[in-house]
Scaffold this motif. Structure first.
Motif, mmCIF file in Angstrom:
data_model
loop_
_atom_site.group_PDB
_atom_site.id
_atom_site.type_symbol
_atom_site.label_atom_id
_atom_site.label_comp_id
_atom_site.label_asym_id
_atom_site.label_seq_id
_atom_site.Cartn_x
_atom_site.Cartn_y
_atom_site.Cartn_z
ATOM 1 N N ILE A 103 4.695 0.693 1.825
ATOM 2 C CA ILE A 103 5.140 -0.413 2.666
ATOM 3 C C ILE A 103 4.579 -1.690 2.053
ATOM 4 O O ILE A 103 3.439 -1.732 1.598
ATOM 5 C CB ILE A 103 4.665 -0.238 4.119
ATOM 6 C CG1 ILE A 103 5.359 0.979 4.751
ATOM 7 C CG2 ILE A 103 4.935 -1.492 4.946
ATOM 8 C CD1 ILE A 103 4.922 1.275 6.170
ATOM 9 N N ALA A 104 5.392 -2.734 2.066
ATOM 10 C CA ALA A 104 4.991 -4.041 1.544
ATOM 11 C C ALA A 104 5.127 -5.084 2.645
ATOM 12 O O ALA A 104 5.816 -4.871 3.650
ATOM 13 C CB ALA A 104 5.856 -4.418 0.346
ATOM 14 N N ALA A 105 4.470 -6.201 2.469
ATOM 15 C CA ALA A 105 4.608 -7.330 3.382
ATOM 16 C C ALA A 105 4.487 -8.622 2.601
ATOM 17 O O ALA A 105 3.739 -8.706 1.624
ATOM 18 C CB ALA A 105 3.550 -7.271 4.472
ATOM 19 N N HIS B 223 0.852 -1.188 0.000
ATOM 20 C CA HIS B 223 0.000 0.000 0.000
ATOM 21 C C HIS B 223 0.887 1.236 0.000
ATOM 22 O O HIS B 223 1.994 1.226 0.544
ATOM 23 C CB HIS B 223 -0.920 0.036 1.227
ATOM 24 C CG HIS B 223 -2.070 -0.911 1.147
ATOM 25 N ND1 HIS B 223 -3.251 -0.593 0.525
ATOM 26 C CD2 HIS B 223 -2.212 -2.172 1.602
ATOM 27 C CE1 HIS B 223 -4.074 -1.617 0.615
ATOM 28 N NE2 HIS B 223 -3.466 -2.590 1.264
ATOM 29 N N ARG B 224 0.357 2.291 -0.575
ATOM 30 C CA ARG B 224 1.050 3.579 -0.656
ATOM 31 C C ARG B 224 0.956 4.308 0.686
ATOM 32 O O ARG B 224 -0.083 4.277 1.348
ATOM 33 C CB ARG B 224 0.380 4.420 -1.740
ATOM 34 C CG ARG B 224 0.945 5.801 -1.943
ATOM 35 C CD ARG B 224 0.196 6.577 -3.010
ATOM 36 N NE ARG B 224 0.058 5.843 -4.244
ATOM 37 C CZ ARG B 224 0.977 5.835 -5.223
ATOM 38 N NH1 ARG B 224 2.076 6.520 -5.099
ATOM 39 N NH2 ARG B 224 0.763 5.138 -6.321
ATOM 40 N N LEU B 225 2.037 4.966 1.086
ATOM 41 C CA LEU B 225 2.036 5.824 2.264
ATOM 42 C C LEU B 225 1.524 7.207 1.886
ATOM 43 O O LEU B 225 1.958 7.778 0.883
ATOM 44 C CB LEU B 225 3.454 5.955 2.837
ATOM 45 C CG LEU B 225 3.940 4.793 3.691
ATOM 46 C CD1 LEU B 225 5.450 4.861 3.885
ATOM 47 C CD2 LEU B 225 3.222 4.766 5.035
ATOM 48 N N VAL B 226 0.591 7.735 2.683
ATOM 49 C CA VAL B 226 0.017 9.056 2.444
ATOM 50 C C VAL B 226 -0.169 9.779 3.777
ATOM 51 O O VAL B 226 -0.247 9.149 4.836
ATOM 52 C CB VAL B 226 -1.346 8.969 1.717
ATOM 53 C CG1 VAL B 226 -1.210 8.345 0.333
ATOM 54 C CG2 VAL B 226 -2.364 8.207 2.549
ATOM 55 N N GLU B 227 -0.274 11.080 3.707
ATOM 56 C CA GLU B 227 -0.566 11.865 4.904
ATOM 57 C C GLU B 227 -2.056 11.750 5.223
ATOM 58 O O GLU B 227 -2.877 11.496 4.348
ATOM 59 C CB GLU B 227 -0.156 13.315 4.677
ATOM 60 C CG GLU B 227 1.347 13.474 4.555
ATOM 61 C CD GLU B 227 1.791 14.914 4.410
ATOM 62 O OE1 GLU B 227 0.966 15.828 4.604
ATOM 63 O OE2 GLU B 227 2.983 15.106 4.106
ATOM 64 N N GLY B 228 -2.373 11.922 6.492
ATOM 65 C CA GLY B 228 -3.773 11.937 6.901
ATOM 66 C C GLY B 228 -4.365 10.571 7.194
ATOM 67 O O GLY B 228 -5.580 10.461 7.369
#
Length: 157
Positions: free
Chosen positions: A146-148, A10-15
Motif C-alpha cells: 500500500i502506498a500513500a 510499505h509491503r503487505l504481509v501476514e501477521g
C-alpha cells in the motif's frame, strides 16, 4: 505560504495489523515496518517536514532506533506537528491519497480524518483523505503493498 509533498509505501504481509490514519482496518494482511507502518501518517509527516524544510521522517525517527519499534504513527505525527509549530508555521490544510487495491477504505476515511486532525491539532475540515485503486496494475494493484501520497500547505504563524 509553503507547500510540501510526502510519499510512503510499505509491503503487505501476514501477521501484522493494517493501520491507516490511526485506524485498525480489518484485513488479512498488515503493513511491514519498524513502527506500525501507517503509510498514510508517514506520507503526511513527510509533507509537513518538507514544507517546513526539516528533512524527513527517516532522519527524525530512524528505523534502526529501537525507541521507534512498533511506534504509533499518530504519536509521531504529533511530534512532527510540534516541530512545525515550533518553527513558526501553522497548518492550513493537508490532502492525502491512499493507493490500495484492497481493502476498500471508504467506510474508514471519516475516522482517519478525525484521527489525523487530532494528531495535528487542526480541525477535521483541514484534512482530506481519499483512497484509490490502481486497476490491478503495479505492486499496489497486485496487493503486494500500500502506498500513500500527501501534500501540506503551511503558513507563517
Amino acid at each position: 505560504m509553503r507547500i510540501g509533498q510526502g510519499y510512503d509505501v510499505h509491503r503487505l504481509v501476514e501477521g501484522r495489523k493494517l493501520i491507516l490514519g490511526g485506524v485498525d482496518v480489518p484485513f488479512e494482511k498488515g503493513l511491514l515496518g519498524h513502527s506500525d507502518a501507517d503509510v498514510l501518517s508517514h506520507a503526511i509527516m513527510d509533507a509537513l517536514l518538507g514544507a517546513s524544510s526539516m528533512d524527513d521522517i527517516g532522519k527524525m525517527f530512524p528505523d534502526n532506533d529501537p525507541a521507534y519499534a512498533g511506534a504509533d504513527s499518530l504519536v509521531l505525527l504529533s511530534k512532527v506537528t510540534e516541530c512545525v509549530y515550533a518553527a513558526g508555521y501553522t497548518i492550513d490544510n493537508v490532502d492525502a491519497t491512499v493507493i490500495a487495491q484492497r481493502p476498500k477504505l471508504a467506510a474508514f476515511i471519516p475516522e482517519m480524518r478525525e484521527n489525523l486532525a487530532h494528531a495535528m491539532n487542526v480541525e477535521a475540515h483541514q484534512v482530506n483523505v481519499k483512497a484509490t485503486t490502481e486497476e490491478g496494475l503495479g505492486f499496489t494493484g497486485r496487493g503486494e503493498g500500500i502506498a500513500a501520497m500527501a501534500c501540506a500547505l503551511l503558513e507563517r504563524a
